[in-house]
Design a protein around this motif. Structure first.
Motif, PDB file in Angstrom:
ATOM      1  N   PRO A 393       1.166  -1.154  -0.169  1.00 54.80           N
ATOM      2  CA  PRO A 393      -0.580  -0.109  -0.238  1.00 54.80           C
ATOM      3  C   PRO A 393       0.762   1.198   0.011  1.00 54.80           C
ATOM      4  O   PRO A 393      -0.004   2.279   0.136  1.00 54.80           O
ATOM      5  CB  PRO A 393      -0.866  -0.225   1.087  1.00 54.80           C
ATOM      6  N   GLU A 394       1.847   0.826   0.073  1.00 57.44           N
ATOM      7  CA  GLU A 394       2.963   2.587  -0.099  1.00 57.44           C
ATOM      8  C   GLU A 394       3.398   3.150  -1.398  1.00 57.44           C
ATOM      9  O   GLU A 394       3.085   4.295  -1.345  1.00 57.44           O
ATOM     10  CB  GLU A 394       4.503   1.968  -0.353  1.00 57.44           C
ATOM     11  N   SER A 395       1.934   2.635  -2.430  1.00 55.82           N
ATOM     12  CA  SER A 395       1.133   3.216  -4.019  1.00 55.82           C
ATOM     13  C   SER A 395       0.540   3.128  -3.978  1.00 55.82           C
ATOM     14  O   SER A 395       0.306   2.233  -3.618  1.00 55.82           O
ATOM     15  CB  SER A 395       3.170   3.278  -4.620  1.00 55.82           C
ATOM     16  N   GLY A 396      -0.051   3.598  -4.904  1.00 53.27           N
ATOM     17  CA  GLY A 396      -1.453   3.417  -6.121  1.00 53.27           C
ATOM     18  C   GLY A 396      -1.028   2.427  -6.873  1.00 53.27           C
ATOM     19  O   GLY A 396       0.016   2.310  -7.364  1.00 53.27           O
ATOM     20  N   GLU A 466     -15.484   7.276 -11.222  1.00 57.25           N
ATOM     21  CA  GLU A 466     -14.681   7.325  -9.992  1.00 57.25           C
ATOM     22  C   GLU A 466     -13.403   5.916 -10.023  1.00 57.25           C
ATOM     23  O   GLU A 466     -14.776   4.893 -10.480  1.00 57.25           O
ATOM     24  CB  GLU A 466     -15.319   7.230  -8.118  1.00 57.25           C
ATOM     25  N   TRP A 467     -12.193   6.079 -10.526  1.00 56.66           N
ATOM     26  CA  TRP A 467     -11.264   4.976  -9.695  1.00 56.66           C
ATOM     27  C   TRP A 467     -10.769   4.634  -9.287  1.00 56.66           C
ATOM     28  O   TRP A 467      -9.706   5.437  -9.107  1.00 56.66           O
ATOM     29  CB  TRP A 467     -10.620   5.547 -11.576  1.00 56.66           C
ATOM     30  N   PRO A 468     -10.510   3.418  -8.217  1.00 57.18           N
ATOM     31  CA  PRO A 468     -10.148   3.180  -7.519  1.00 57.18           C
ATOM     32  C   PRO A 468      -8.746   3.022  -7.564  1.00 57.18           C
ATOM     33  O   PRO A 468      -9.082   1.903  -8.601  1.00 57.18           O
ATOM     34  CB  PRO A 468     -11.341   2.388  -6.514  1.00 57.18           C
ATOM     35  N   ALA A 469      -7.772   2.620  -6.708  1.00 61.27           N
ATOM     36  CA  ALA A 469      -6.973   1.968  -6.928  1.00 61.27           C
ATOM     37  C   ALA A 469      -6.892  -0.040  -6.360  1.00 61.27           C
ATOM     38  O   ALA A 469      -8.065   0.829  -5.205  1.00 61.27           O
ATOM     39  CB  ALA A 469      -5.430   2.391  -5.829  1.00 61.27           C
ATOM     40  N   CYS A 470      -6.662  -0.819  -6.278  1.00 63.66           N
ATOM     41  CA  CYS A 470      -6.477  -1.582  -6.645  1.00 63.66           C
ATOM     42  C   CYS A 470      -6.131  -2.600  -5.054  1.00 63.66           C
ATOM     43  O   CYS A 470      -5.605  -1.436  -4.228  1.00 63.66           O
ATOM     44  CB  CYS A 470      -6.232  -2.559  -7.489  1.00 63.66           C
ATOM     45  N   THR A 471      -6.773  -3.536  -4.638  1.00 63.72           N
ATOM     46  CA  THR A 471      -7.105  -4.124  -2.765  1.00 63.72           C
ATOM     47  C   THR A 471      -6.659  -5.561  -3.906  1.00 63.72           C
ATOM     48  O   THR A 471      -6.107  -6.014  -4.809  1.00 63.72           O
ATOM     49  CB  THR A 471      -7.639  -3.667  -2.293  1.00 63.72           C
ATOM     50  N   PRO A 472      -5.733  -6.007  -2.818  1.00 64.04           N
ATOM     51  CA  PRO A 472      -4.717  -7.824  -2.251  1.00 64.04           C
ATOM     52  C   PRO A 472      -6.509  -8.828  -3.716  1.00 64.04           C
ATOM     53  O   PRO A 472      -5.874  -8.936  -3.915  1.00 64.04           O
ATOM     54  CB  PRO A 472      -4.422  -7.804  -1.369  1.00 64.04           C
ATOM     55  N   ASP A 473      -7.638  -7.637  -3.164  1.00 62.84           N
ATOM     56  CA  ASP A 473      -8.553  -8.835  -3.080  1.00 62.84           C
ATOM     57  C   ASP A 473      -9.734  -8.380  -4.535  1.00 62.84           C
ATOM     58  O   ASP A 473     -10.208  -9.190  -4.746  1.00 62.84           O
ATOM     59  CB  ASP A 473      -9.332  -8.818  -2.251  1.00 62.84           C
TER      60      ASP A 473
END
Length: 520
Positions: A393-396, A466-473
């Motif tokens: 999560p240090e970066s998008g 709106e374009w969110p960043a990915c997460t692991p899931d």
């Protein structure tokens, strides 16, 4: 209407660390073509250019790295090309900018061309022109050439310490270009502390290999990987170049590795083309790609991301059809349900019905015949890359996919390279890309996303949802089409099954076995 042009003996002239360069201005855009950023002896590491007196012209594109085989024009309507003089002395870059004020501090976007690590150039595609992107986004655009194939990626390290990093000489050229940019781009209106790498296919691979190269740490700050993830293309094995170099010397009738530095390139390439296939059958490293060593860490999906790479925001994406270059089905064929079913059954066998169900779920607005052309060769590794990078999560980490159906051949899903003119704001240069009421908006949406990502590390814009960043899931994927939307893990089941069911190396719906081979 005539365009305003300026090029005199004294302007526009820019001071670089090594000397003064003269470019030209066209309608407010300053251009400097063929800027020498480094020099190098064959198989050795690049060195800074020597200083010069007076003013050098930067008015013509520089040499392109020689290829292992003659380029052959093809698919020029889908991917229009240019062909240019070849020479090993190919460390040149090109700059487009709206300002020469050192205080302007504009974002810098550095384009890394495709062609794997073996072919291509900074001007190979007409759509690589940086003028429109620079003008539209008020940014500095840079493209560059570097050593390719055996000139840039042949491991001679077993034959002497002077060749310690010859397997990564091409990537070392790119690092030298980034060093030149860091030292000089301010005088071209750019911000050396806001540099974004973007590249497609092999260019995308170059982005993530440079993320894994400590020598490049701090020289760029964001990365865009366009159709640049593919399993096994950049080898991760621990073998060295002993076998391929030994075979090459035997073919050339020499036992002195220094001979390889001076033999004419055409002779060297012919010998390599002859011996490489047999050596490759043994599974050892044969050159043509970067090699993990003390200088390059290796594929992040295999060895993990470096601590610095974890801090770099990335965009990663593909197009729906990738290598669907053969003619699309005509409207009559698409309307023939029995014919389409026959083709699908022939291609996917027992998996056909499940794939059809998953495809319609993922792409309800697409014709079922498009299932014949979809890609998992790039998409599956991209999903893996995004998943692993999003764990930091240090970066998008941002995902996209282009699923647009082009007004060509009665409707042709997006193919390898087809997003490039949209990104560069150059769709007007490519005939097959123009659809009234659609192209202009999609071009704005895509170019804005790349520009905003370069400015801020986030690709969102007023013209997109709106374009969110990915997460692991959660892979939040911006799907670029006539209507753009963000979808979540929407094609994972489809891609997993397609990867299992599709014929080996299959990139389209043709019956010819030759059409099923990877073309670089």
């Amino acid at each position: 209407m005539a365009r305003e042009f300026l090029c005199t003996k004294t302007e526009p002239v820019v001071q670089t660390k090594a000397g003064k360069l003269r470019g030209f201005r066209l309608d407010g855009t300053y251009a400097f073509h063929g800027v020498k950023y480094a020099d190098a002896k064959r198989f050795h590491q690049p060195e800074p250019v020597k200083p010069w007196e007076g003013i050098k012209n930067a008015l013509a594109y520089g040499y392109v790295c020689p290829m292992l085989r003659q380029d052959e024009p093809s698919n020029e309507l889908m991917v229009p090309h240019r062909y240019w003089p070849l020479d090993e002395n190919c460390q040149y870059l090109n700059i487009w900018t709206q300002s020469l004020d050192p205080k302007a501090k504009k974002p810098v976007l550095v384009w890394l061309h495709g062609g794997g690590f073996a072919a291509g150039s900074s001007i190979e595609h007409i759509a690589y022109e940086g003028e429109n992107m620079s003008k539209y986004g008020d940014v500095v655009v840079v493209s560059l050439n570097h050593r390719l194939n055996i000139l840039g990626y042949l491991d001679l390290s077993p034959f002497g310490e002077e060749y310690e990093n010859s397997a990564n000489a091409g990537n070392a050229d790119m690092v030298a270009a980034l060093e030149w940019i860091h030292e000089n781009i301010e005088n071209f209106g750019g911000d050396p502390e806001n540099v974004t790498l973007f590249g497609q296919s092999g260019g995308g691979m170059k982005v993530w290999t440079l993320m894994q190269t400590p020598a490049a740490d701090g020289l760029f700050h964001k990365g865009v990987v366009q159709s640049g993830c593919i399993e096994g293309f950049v080898q991760a094995d621990e073998t060295d170049g002993t076998a391929i170099v030994t075979a090459l010397m035997e073919e050339l009738g020499t036992d002195d590795v220094k001979t390889l530095e001076t033999i004419p390139y055409a002779q060297l390439a012919a010998a390599y083309n002859k011996v490489m296939p047999e050596v490759a059958k043994t599974g050892v490293y044969v050159g043509g790609n970067p090699k993990a060593n003390g200088w390059y860490v290796g594929d992040p999906c295999v060895v993990g991301f470096t601590e610095h790479a974890k801090t770099i925001p990335v965009m990663v994406g593909t197009v729906l059809g990738e290598f669907s270059f053969m003619p699309a089905l005509d409207p009559e064929e698409k309307a023939d349900a029995a014919l389409i079913e026959e083709k699908l059954q022939k291609m996917y066998g027992e998996h056909t019905e499940e794939l059809k169900t998953l495809f319609k779920k993922a792409y309800p607005d697409k014709d079922i015949s498009d299932l014949l052309f979809i890609d998992s060769i790039f998409r599956a590794p991209s999903i893996d890359f995004l998943h692993k990078k999003a764990q930091h999560p240090e970066s998008g980490t941002y995902s996209y996919l282009m699923s647009y159906t082009f007004p060509y051949d009665g409707g042709h899903i997006a193919w390898h390279c087809s997003e490039i003119p949209f990104v560069f704001h150059n769709t007007s240069l490519v005939a097959a890309f123009n659809e009234p009421g659609v192209t202009d908006l999609l071009e704005k949406q895509m170019c804005d996303a790349w520009l905003n990502f370069a400015r801020t590390g986030k690709p969102s814009s007023d013209a997109l949802p709106e374009w969110p960043a990915c997460t692991p899931d959660d892979e939040a994927t911006m799907v670029f089409d006539k209507t753009c939307e963000v979808r979540h893990n929407y094609d994972h089941e489809l891609i997993a099954l397609h990867k299992k069911a599709a014929p080996p190396f299959f990139f389209g719906g043709g019956d010819d076995e030759e059409e099923q081979k990877i073309q670089h």
